[in-house]
Design a protein around this motif. Structure first.
Motif, short mmCIF file in Angstrom:
data_model
loop_
_atom_site.label_atom_id
_atom_site.label_comp_id
_atom_site.label_asym_id
_atom_site.label_seq_id
_atom_site.Cartn_x
_atom_site.Cartn_y
_atom_site.Cartn_z
N ASP A 180 41.19 -79.52 -8.29
CA ASP A 180 40.89 -79.31 -9.48
C ASP A 180 40.21 -77.42 -9.48
O ASP A 180 39.90 -76.53 -9.97
N VAL A 198 45.20 -68.30 -6.66
CA VAL A 198 45.27 -67.01 -8.57
C VAL A 198 46.76 -67.20 -8.88
O VAL A 198 47.09 -67.14 -10.21
N VAL A 232 48.62 -70.82 -9.38
CA VAL A 232 47.96 -71.28 -10.42
C VAL A 232 46.76 -71.25 -10.85
O VAL A 232 45.80 -70.95 -10.68
N ALA A 233 47.12 -70.35 -11.94
CA ALA A 233 45.55 -69.72 -12.35
C ALA A 233 44.97 -70.17 -13.14
O ALA A 233 44.04 -70.20 -12.84
N SER A 234 44.83 -71.65 -13.53
CA SER A 234 43.73 -72.62 -13.77
C SER A 234 42.77 -73.22 -12.47
O SER A 234 41.46 -74.19 -13.16
N LYS A 235 43.59 -72.76 -11.20
CA LYS A 235 42.22 -73.30 -10.29
C LYS A 235 41.25 -72.35 -10.54
O LYS A 235 41.16 -71.03 -10.56
N LYS A 236 40.14 -72.82 -10.20
CA LYS A 236 38.70 -72.29 -10.03
C LYS A 236 38.72 -72.22 -8.50
O LYS A 236 38.65 -73.28 -7.91
N GLU A 238 47.33 -78.05 -4.90
CA GLU A 238 47.78 -78.55 -5.99
C GLU A 238 47.45 -79.58 -6.44
O GLU A 238 47.08 -79.78 -8.00
#
Length: 67
Positions: A16, A40, A43-47, A13
């Motif tokens: 980044d 995913v 937390v959809a913003s994780k790459k 969490e």
């Protein structure tokens, strides 16, 4: 086991970018699709960055087929 998962999730969490280290000799077998899906969906913003290690142990040209 729960404590380990809890600590790991806190690190995920806070991050980044998530690096998933895969063995180049068996990249499909060393992936963790459950972890990828959980991160995913939560937390959809994780790459995700997939990192291949031991690439020097794979015969030339064969790693292209496996990835």
């Amino acid at each position: 086991m729960y404590v380990l998962f809890s600590i790991s999730w806190q690190v995920i969490e806070a991050a980044d970018v998530i690096l998933e280290v895969l063995d180049a000799r068996d990249p499909i077998g060393s992936r963790c699709p459950q972890l990828e899906q959980a991160v995913v969906s939560a937390v959809a913003s994780k790459k995700f960055v997939l990192v291949l290690i031991n690439i020097d142990l794979v015969p030339k040209g064969q790693y292209i087929k496996n990835v």
